[in-house]
Design a protein around this motif. Sequence first.
Motif, PDB file in Angstrom:
ATOM      1  N   ASP A   8       0.427  -3.093 -10.310  1.00 52.80           N
ATOM      2  CA  ASP A   8       0.309  -3.662  -8.964  1.00 52.80           C
ATOM      3  C   ASP A   8       0.224  -5.176  -9.122  1.00 52.80           C
ATOM      4  O   ASP A   8      -0.775  -5.707  -9.599  1.00 52.80           O
ATOM      5  CB  ASP A   8      -0.940  -3.088  -8.298  1.00 52.80           C
ATOM      6  N   SER A  23       0.833  -1.209   0.000  1.00 54.60           N
ATOM      7  CA  SER A  23       0.000   0.000   0.000  1.00 54.60           C
ATOM      8  C   SER A  23       0.864   1.255   0.000  1.00 54.60           C
ATOM      9  O   SER A  23       0.613   2.198  -0.762  1.00 54.60           O
ATOM     10  CB  SER A  23      -0.897   0.045   1.243  1.00 54.60           C
ATOM     11  N   SER A  72       2.880  -9.453   1.894  1.00 55.34           N
ATOM     12  CA  SER A  72       1.667  -9.707   2.692  1.00 55.34           C
ATOM     13  C   SER A  72       0.965 -10.979   2.247  1.00 55.34           C
ATOM     14  O   SER A  72       0.617 -11.832   3.063  1.00 55.34           O
ATOM     15  CB  SER A  72       0.674  -8.563   2.532  1.00 55.34           C
ATOM     16  N   LYS A  73       0.708 -11.069   0.943  1.00 52.01           N
ATOM     17  CA  LYS A  73      -0.061 -12.200   0.409  1.00 52.01           C
ATOM     18  C   LYS A  73       0.870 -13.371   0.149  1.00 52.01           C
ATOM     19  O   LYS A  73       0.534 -14.519   0.412  1.00 52.01           O
ATOM     20  CB  LYS A  73      -0.773 -11.805  -0.890  1.00 52.01           C
TER      21      LYS A  73
END
Length: 399
Positions: free
Chosen positions: A216, A115, A245-246
């Motif tokens: 992205d 982000s 994160s993922k």
Amino acid sequence: MINDCKPLLCSILPIYLDGIRRSMKIAQRLNSIPMSGIRKMFDLASPDSINLGLGEPDLSPPESAIEGMCKASKDGLNKYGPTAGIMPLRDAVAKHYSRYSPIEGKNVMITPSGSSALLEVTQAMIDPGDEVLVPSPGFVIYGPHAVLAGGKDVYYKLTDGTFQPDIDDIQSKITKNTTMLVVNNPCNPTGGTLSEESFKALCDISADKGITIMADEVYDSFVYEGKHISFLSQLDKAVVVGGFSKMMAVTGWRMGFVISNEKVMDDLIKMQYHVCASPNMPAMYGILNALPTIDDYIVKARETFRKRRDLIVKRINEIDGMEIIPPKGAFYAFPSFDYDISSADFAMELVKAGLICTPGSAFGPYGEGHLRFSYAADESKIDKGMDILSETAKRIRRK
Ligand SMILES: Cc1ncc(COP(=O)(O)O)c(C=O)c1O
């Protein structure tokens, strides 16, 4: 005495508070941005609801990542680090992605989340008045980021069914002020992956019109059919944002990265210095301890998600008036529905019945007529959630 003063206090207090409010002015750029519809939905749910609203893996992170982070902290690596991140991690990211392009550590900057990478790129590249083409249905922060940089968010459509960027719509919305085009592949909320044809068309637009692509690719680890097509091969025209994160189920660690050509990288590092000085040191060592051997973990996670995807797609397609083409990436199902109800009201009915999901309208002007379900949840939760969806859809159809 206090009671004597009460009327006076009551009359002065509102004026005083109003003064404070006015003296603490909030920027118009921020005021113009609504709160995310996703959060609103969560706030209304009861605690025992089935939650298919969350955009985060329910898996455990790799043990090596946790060990690496704890060890770094115990070893005293708790101070500021280099602004662009520690060099061994920048090199490891470059190596992991060298399958797409011969990038090097100097092309990589570690960021405090995907982000913030998106925000930093937008802040570094957008001037007031610039127009940013943003996908819809699309991830909710691209448009607000453009506005926070003083630019204008202009939404382009994704096509029905496989959710490719609608090239005609993009062409029709390009003006002399368009400087950036955001592409999300694999896509949240649609689960769509970019076809070779769409990729080529976007590259042509970028080259012809001198528009920078901000790609992205935070879901690049989760492509179930075909190959991930990355803009890493196009660093002359694209800046690529990614994240851990993922990939490693570490959403709480706030670790991401950006990859660009060397010229742009200098400016991105300058931007990051003024944002956070440097990313989280122990977390960088944790990621570094896991990344070189991450492929087995990713293969297993992908297999887990693929099974869940097949389950949720089957269950949705059994419901009269709902339809979904199996999404090829990320971990979201974004079915369409053919009922006389808005996505927000439909999602509200589901929340009342005990299932949390996200209305399509939360994903920009072209998200209506859909709901988003995250299948980063175990199969029993998905099954229970789909029972609730099926019953609620039946009720709505009868109305
Ligand atoms: C498409 C997309 N990009 C970026 C992000 C940001 O991820 P993070 O900030 O956790 O790295 C998310 C998170 O849900 C996302 O869905």
